[in-house]
Design an enzyme around this catalytic site. Structure first.
Site, short mmCIF file in Angstrom:
data_model
loop_
_atom_site.label_atom_id
_atom_site.label_comp_id
_atom_site.label_asym_id
_atom_site.label_seq_id
_atom_site.Cartn_x
_atom_site.Cartn_y
_atom_site.Cartn_z
CG ASP A 150 -1.84 1.04 1.76
OD1 ASP A 150 -2.95 1.21 1.14
OD2 ASP A 150 -1.52 2.14 1.46
CE1 TYR A 202 1.10 8.31 2.36
CE2 TYR A 202 1.74 6.00 1.47
CZ TYR A 202 0.01 6.67 2.30
OH TYR A 202 -0.85 6.12 2.93
CE LYS A 245 -3.51 4.93 1.02
NZ LYS A 245 -2.53 4.31 1.35
CG HIS A 275 -4.62 9.77 0.23
ND1 HIS A 275 -3.28 9.42 0.12
CD2 HIS A 275 -4.67 9.06 1.92
CE1 HIS A 275 -2.43 9.50 1.24
NE2 HIS A 275 -3.44 8.93 2.30
#
Ligand code: NAD
Length: 285
Positions: free
Chosen positions: A52, A57, A82, A115
């Protein structure tokens, strides 16, 4: 390097669209771009087959590289990413998916999530319509959401006619999310737990520590087991190979009903992360 090919210990969750996702996966939030290749490699080596990540990120490149270079066939690894808040909207969502696929070096995603709802911006329904298009084009196998409230979910369902396959939400013993889990169950939406260990803050809780002693397991294993027995999809994160392996070694024991009850009693509604109703980071206008 050896990669286990049997992953049968991990149950699969069948999503409402017929696709499957391993119930236990590996999350890479806060894993720096420079450290993500060894972390994902260690996870795949330990037997995880679900990863994930998220555009925000900043580690999709390394995540994809580790998967591609692992030698594990693409169709044996479930990959989630996401769409970030700033990319909400129909056309921008289509572009964001292409950009994530480019960074990952993959030609499809197993699961694409919105998200955060960022309801004030009023774009999550259009964003989900773009996700429907991506699914019909085969760019994405399953489409879902993250941090959606019951109200947000009801709106997506009413306006698109489609049920998100997954809602990934903050969920751990201190925030058990009973109302959302019940809504999900009634609507065939899979519940995926983020910060399942409370970002580590639950590991020295007295109840958790005493259950861990009783079953001769670690606190992290006990919490992951609690999630599995509730039926949650769970995606703990660590960058330490021994902990990555420890968090995967959760299929050889069970919590008794009274141990589940003791952990259920820790629910205080306390969040670690932001409130989905007010979180608008990334919004430019
Ligand atoms: P987590 O609850 O998985 O906790 C991770 C931390 O717990 C580690 O950094 C480490 O400090 C500790 N830890 C992990 N295993 C341990 C062990 N065996 N022994 C001792 N300590 C241990 O927290 P998380 O990373 O926030 O959440 C997991 C994943 O959920 C993320 O990596 C990400 O993929 C996802 N996530 C999603 C959202 C979202 O908005 N959708 C938000 C946060 C996280």
């Amino acid at each position: 390097m050896t990669f286990r090919s049997e992953t049968s210990a991990v149950p699969s969750i069948v999503l409402s669209d017929g696709n499957v996702i391993p119930q236990l996966g590996f999350g890479v939030f806060q894993v720096p771009a420079g450290g993500v290749v060894p972390a994902v490699t260690a996870a795949l080596e330990a037997g995880y087959r679900s990863i994930d990540t998220a555009a925000i990120y900043g580690n999709e490149e390394g995540t994809g590289r580790a998967i591609r270079e692992s030698g594990v066939p693409r169709d044996e690894v479930h990959v989630t990413t996401k769409l970030w808040n700033s990319e909400q909207g129909y056309d921008s969502a289509l572009r964001a998916c292409d950009a994530s696929l480019d960074r990952l070096g993959l030609d499809y995603l197993d699961l694409y999530l919105i998200h955060w709802p960022v309801a004030a911006a009023g774009r999550f329904v259009d964003t989900f319509r773009a996700f429907q298009a991506l699914k019909s084009q085969g760019r994405v196998k399953s489409i879902g959401v993250s941090n959606f409230t019951v109200e947000n979910l009801q709106r997506v369902i009413a306006e698109t006619g489609e049920f998100p396959a997954v809602n990934q939400i903050e969920l751990h013993p201190r925030l058990a999310q009973r109302e959302l889990r019940e809504f999900h169950a009634a609507n065939a939406i899979a519940t995926e737990a983020w910060s399942p260990l409370g970002q580590g803050t639950l590991l020295d809780d007295r109840t958790i520590v005493s259950v861990a002693a009783a079953v001769d397991r670690t606190p992290a294993q006990v919490i992951i087991r609690w999630h599995l027995q509730l039926g949650n999809i769970v995606i703990p994160k660590s960058v330490t190979p021994s902990r990555i392996a420890e968090n995967f070694d959760v299929f050889g024991f069970e919590l008794a009903p009274e141990q589940m009850d003791a952990i259920n009693a820790l629910d205080s509604g306390e969040r670690i992360g932001p409130d989905p109703d007010t979180f608008t980071m990334g919004l430019s206008d």
